[in-house]
Scaffold this motif. Structure first.
Motif, mmCIF file in Angstrom:
data_model
loop_
_atom_site.group_PDB
_atom_site.id
_atom_site.type_symbol
_atom_site.label_atom_id
_atom_site.label_comp_id
_atom_site.label_asym_id
_atom_site.label_seq_id
_atom_site.Cartn_x
_atom_site.Cartn_y
_atom_site.Cartn_z
ATOM 1 N N VAL A 175 0.861 -1.175 0.000
ATOM 2 C CA VAL A 175 0.000 0.000 0.000
ATOM 3 C C VAL A 175 0.900 1.228 0.000
ATOM 4 N N ARG A 176 0.647 2.122 -0.913
ATOM 5 C CA ARG A 176 1.458 3.328 -1.039
ATOM 6 C C ARG A 176 2.958 3.014 -1.113
ATOM 7 N N GLN A 180 4.892 -2.575 5.071
ATOM 8 C CA GLN A 180 4.776 -2.613 6.524
ATOM 9 C C GLN A 180 3.391 -2.064 6.888
ATOM 10 N N VAL A 181 2.461 -2.969 7.150
ATOM 11 C CA VAL A 181 1.103 -2.575 7.486
ATOM 12 C C VAL A 181 0.748 -3.143 8.852
ATOM 13 N N SER A 182 -0.276 -2.573 9.484
ATOM 14 C CA SER A 182 -0.740 -3.022 10.793
ATOM 15 C C SER A 182 -2.142 -3.599 10.675
ATOM 16 N N TRP A 183 -2.344 -4.775 11.296
ATOM 17 C CA TRP A 183 -3.675 -5.349 11.436
ATOM 18 C C TRP A 183 -4.112 -5.194 12.875
ATOM 19 N N THR A 226 3.460 3.082 8.413
ATOM 20 C CA THR A 226 3.100 4.191 7.539
ATOM 21 C C THR A 226 2.216 3.780 6.375
ATOM 22 N N TYR A 227 2.337 2.532 5.924
ATOM 23 C CA TYR A 227 1.773 2.190 4.626
ATOM 24 C C TYR A 227 0.375 1.596 4.678
ATOM 25 N N GLY A 228 -0.200 1.429 5.845
ATOM 26 C CA GLY A 228 -1.561 0.934 5.903
ATOM 27 C C GLY A 228 -1.922 0.442 7.289
ATOM 28 N N THR A 569 5.907 10.764 0.985
ATOM 29 C CA THR A 569 6.533 10.073 2.103
ATOM 30 C C THR A 569 8.029 9.998 1.853
ATOM 31 N N HIS A 570 8.814 10.485 2.803
ATOM 32 C CA HIS A 570 10.275 10.409 2.739
ATOM 33 C C HIS A 570 10.748 9.525 3.880
ATOM 34 N N ALA A 571 11.526 8.496 3.547
ATOM 35 C CA ALA A 571 11.935 7.502 4.539
ATOM 36 C C ALA A 571 13.448 7.428 4.644
#
Length: 751
Positions: A175-176, A180-183, A226-228, A569-571
């Motif tokens: 995503v985006r 690294q997404v969170s459930w 950050t991504y979802g 987004t800057h990482a």
């Protein structure tokens, strides 16, 4: 490495203390509040209000006060109908959507009663959150069930069909531009710091009642992935009345995905439980058009219990256990050489919540949790290898245990909607890495490790409604991470939402910083020696830090909702992944810098003539990296991009589109369709991209009486085959899935 039991004890003692002092993460509850007034905007007191969930028996009632105001606290996110009645006025009814952690102030005008009484039904559902600084998507159980293929156990179509910039590539959800997404379940996180170690899903979509999807611009209580962020509200039993449901499917490739679930409720208690099983000859994306050695199967169980102990206390429990098996797909050469690699996964969690209303507008939530995850990659091939490149036989086992809690206090008063809290967990891993040479030498490199660590966060967030049309959001999040590295970060997040009077348009702006803790992965001893011989080195992983800017515009028009967003987004230390040579051992790595920017748009229609609704999502984005590989396995200490500067990363796809419809026809027949388009991912190391690709899916169902329904689903109807990606990732090259056709029978009965 010695386990940090002291840290674990410290975490639990800390939560025990703060639960009584300083009550951290997102919840599933929102607040419904508003003002009832007449046509001259004079408040109406004593109006009777009933808030009724659309998909269950959940309902609350209240009366407006002398100022015409009312408030419903602890309302689970989802779709509702509010009904308002008062002597001398026409009865009023309107649909509205409740978003977790939101508390917009709504106005409800009542008209004087006429000679002919009737209910005044609002044409447009109040689905736009006029106080949030970021856009989000809320999906109901009905929407998920009607989306082609979305209820399959291993499917994430419910995310990719409705979320701009979301796609599946090398068997991972992105995503985006990141993975690294969170459930969350009931607003409680299910932590997993191992980046891309699992190819199986976290949840079975059939157990979801509502899912909230956020893709950026998070408040301080929504963590740092950050991504979802996907906040799942499971089926509770409030939508059932002593019912058992049987679901059975069968399709080509000998696929089946079946479930039995049961649910019931009283006025104070509700329960839901399910057992699911699935299998298919096509599990993971194959490296060639023909799927070879690609079977998968899985079983899972899930339960949700809710008990309203008192009018102020609710107890919630959600628990899950699942087991998945995947054959790792082969090329024709690998199949002939008798390569038979497999992936086995096990996962289980128990999340408990005590939700206590201290007083009207004050909500305390205390939630301990435990999560266990195991991912085992097992290699098998002849020795010596029959392949010319003589790949080693890999074994990669990782067992992770997380114990933690979150405590949050939400206060909704006047112009303020504030949240304060803390969240943390202790983590213990057991890891086994092994590679066996197939060049005839018989050499073995093996390593066992038991790293441990923990994470602790504190946050504060306030949503201040300066006027009816202007809202400010501001928060701060502190994170302490302790493992092989120790890091502390304090991240601010600020935003605003401006509603243009009369037009109802909402302008949004957001700026925030994030910190994403690294996995505990280490490489040493014989495995490091093997990596060195293969031309690799290993450096410790540090956390990813992100800076995000976003602005957007939401336009509601006669029930339609059009949304536009622009984000950057800057990482630093951007998390990605790579394999050790050609061994299929999958290691995370971090890239010095990454930048992701794009435009997103969504379109949602109301229910047209009570028969049809349509949707569209579109994203135009670029995903680029720069600098050197700063952590993980390093095969080249030089610059990531030829000539320096920025270059595309392997999950860059410029244009991504999804469009579809849901339609109801006479004789209780319904149909849904979806078209997905992608302009093609990076071709090798670039800078060119693979050709664009399009797929069309369709589903049809018919209800027969009140208990029985039958359905048909076809995905990738045209059976168009294309090379999806050829990056150096799990399983190597990936082609898209072939056409998959299945039939479904769903039967309900009372017990």
């Amino acid at each position: 490495m010695k386990r940090l039991f002291g840290f674990c004890n410290y975490v639990f003692l800390f939560f025990l203390a703060v639960s009584f002092a300083c009550p951290a993460f997102a919840s599933i509850f929102g607040t419904v509040r508003g003002i009832v007034h007449d046509a001259q905007h004079r408040p109406i007191s004593g109006a009777h209000l009933q808030l009724q969930a659309k998909s269950s028996d959940w309902k609350h009632e209240a009366l407006s006060d002398d100022d015409g105001t009312f408030q419903f606290d602890a309302v689970p996110a989802g779709d509702y109908t509010i009904r308002i009645s008062r002597d001398g006025f026409r009865e009023y009814s309107a649909d509205l959507t409740v978003v977790a952690d939101s508390a917009p102030l709504r106005h409800f005008p009542l008209e004087l009663a006429s000679v002919t009484e009737k209910v005044e039904v609002s044409e447009n559902a109040q689905t736009v959150d006029t106080s949030s600084s970021a856009s989000q998507t809320t999906l109901s159980r009905e929407t998920i069930q009607s989306t082609p293929g979305a209820t399959r156990a291993n499917s994430l179509d419910l995310i990719t069909d409705y979320t701009p910039g979301a796609y599946m590539v090398h068997d991972q959800l992105h995503v985006r531009g990141g993975h690294q997404v969170s459930w969350l379940i009931d607003g409680i996180p299910v932590p997993n710091t191992n980046i891309a170690s699992n190819v199986g899903p976290q949840f079975d979509p059939k157990d979801m009642d509502v899912v909230e999807i956020q893709r950026g611009g998070y408040d301080a209580d929504y963590g740092d992935r950050t991504y979802g962020v996907f906040n799942v509200i499971p089926r509770s039993g409030f939508e059932r009345n002593r019912e058992i449901e049987l679901l059975s499917t069968y399709g080509n490739f000998h696929s089946t995905d079946s479930q039995i679930n049961i649910g019931d409720h009283t006025e104070r208690f509700a329960y839901y439980a399910s057992i699911s099983a699935n299998r298919s000859d096509v599990g993971l994306m194959p490296p060639e058009p023909n799927a070879l050695h690609d079977d998968n199967n899985g079983v899972s169980g899930f339960t949700s219990l809710i008990f309203n102990a008192t009018p102020r206390d609710q107890l919630r429990l959600a628990a899950s256990a699942r087991a998945d098996f995947f054959q790792v797909p082969n090329t024709s050469d690998q199949q002939a050489a008798d390569i038979r690699d497999t992936q086995r996964e096990r996962d289980g969690f128990v999340n408990f919540s005590w939700v206590h209303t201290l007083q009207p507008g004050w909500l305390l939530t205390v939630s301990p949790f435990v999560h266990w995850n195991r991912a085992d990659y097992n290699g098998f091939s002849p020795i010596p290898s029959l392949l010319p490149d003589q790949p080693p036989i890999p074994t990669d086992h990782n067992n992770s245990l997380y114990e933690g809690a979150q405590v949050s206090l939400a206060i909704t008063r006047g112009r303020h909607n504030a949240r304060f809290g803390t969240y943390g967990f202790a983590q213990q891993d057991d890891s086994l890495f092994r590679v066996v040479a197939t060049d005839g030498s018989g050499s073995i490199a093996s390593e066992k490790d038991s790293p441990s660590g923990g994470l602790l966060t504190l946050f504060a967030e306030d949503q201040f409604r300066a006027t009816d049309w202007l809202t400010f959001n501001a928060g701060v999040r502190y994170t302490h991470f302790s493992a092989g590295v120790v890091e502390d970060k304090t991240d601010p997040r600020i935003g605003t939402a401006l509603r243009i009077p009369k037009l109802g348009w909402v302008l949004r702006a957001f700026y925030g910083r994030y910190y994403q803790a690294p996995p505990l992965t280490t490489v040493s001893g014989p495995l490091l020696q093997f990596a060195t011989e293969q031309g690799f080195a290993f450096l410790p992983l540090h956390g990813e830090t992100d800076e995000q800017r976003e602005f957007g515009l939401t336009i509601p028009v006669r029930g339609w909702t059009i949304d536009f967003s622009n984000f950057q987004t800057h990482a630093r230390n951007f998390f990605d992944h790579d394999v050790l040579g050609n061994s299929n051992i999958f290691f995370p790595l971090s890239i010095e810098r990454a930048r992701i920017h794009g435009w997103e748009s969504t379109l949602r229609s109301p229910r047209i003539k009570k028969r049809l609704d349509v949707y569209l999502t579109y994203s135009n984005q670029m995903v680029e990296g720069s600098g050197i590989v700063t952590g993980g396995l390093l095969s080249d200490p030089g610059q990531l991009c030829d000539g320096g500067g920025f270059c595309y990363l392997d999950h860059d796809q410029r244009n991504t589109l999804s469009a579809g419809f849901h339609a109801a026809f006479p004789f209780r027949i319904s149909a849904s369709g979806n078209l997905s388009y992608g302009s093609g991912f990076l071709n090798g190391n670039g800078p060119t991209h693979l050709p664009d690709h399009t797929e069309v899916s369709f589903s049809l169902s018919k209800s027969i009486g009140e208990r029985l329904s039958v359905g048909f689903t076809a995905q990738n109807i045209a059976d168009g085959r294309y090379l999806l990606d050829n990056s150096n990732t799990f399983g190597g090259t990936h082609w898209n899935y072939p056409r998959q056709v299945s039939g479904e029978i769903r039967y309900r009965f009372h017990f």
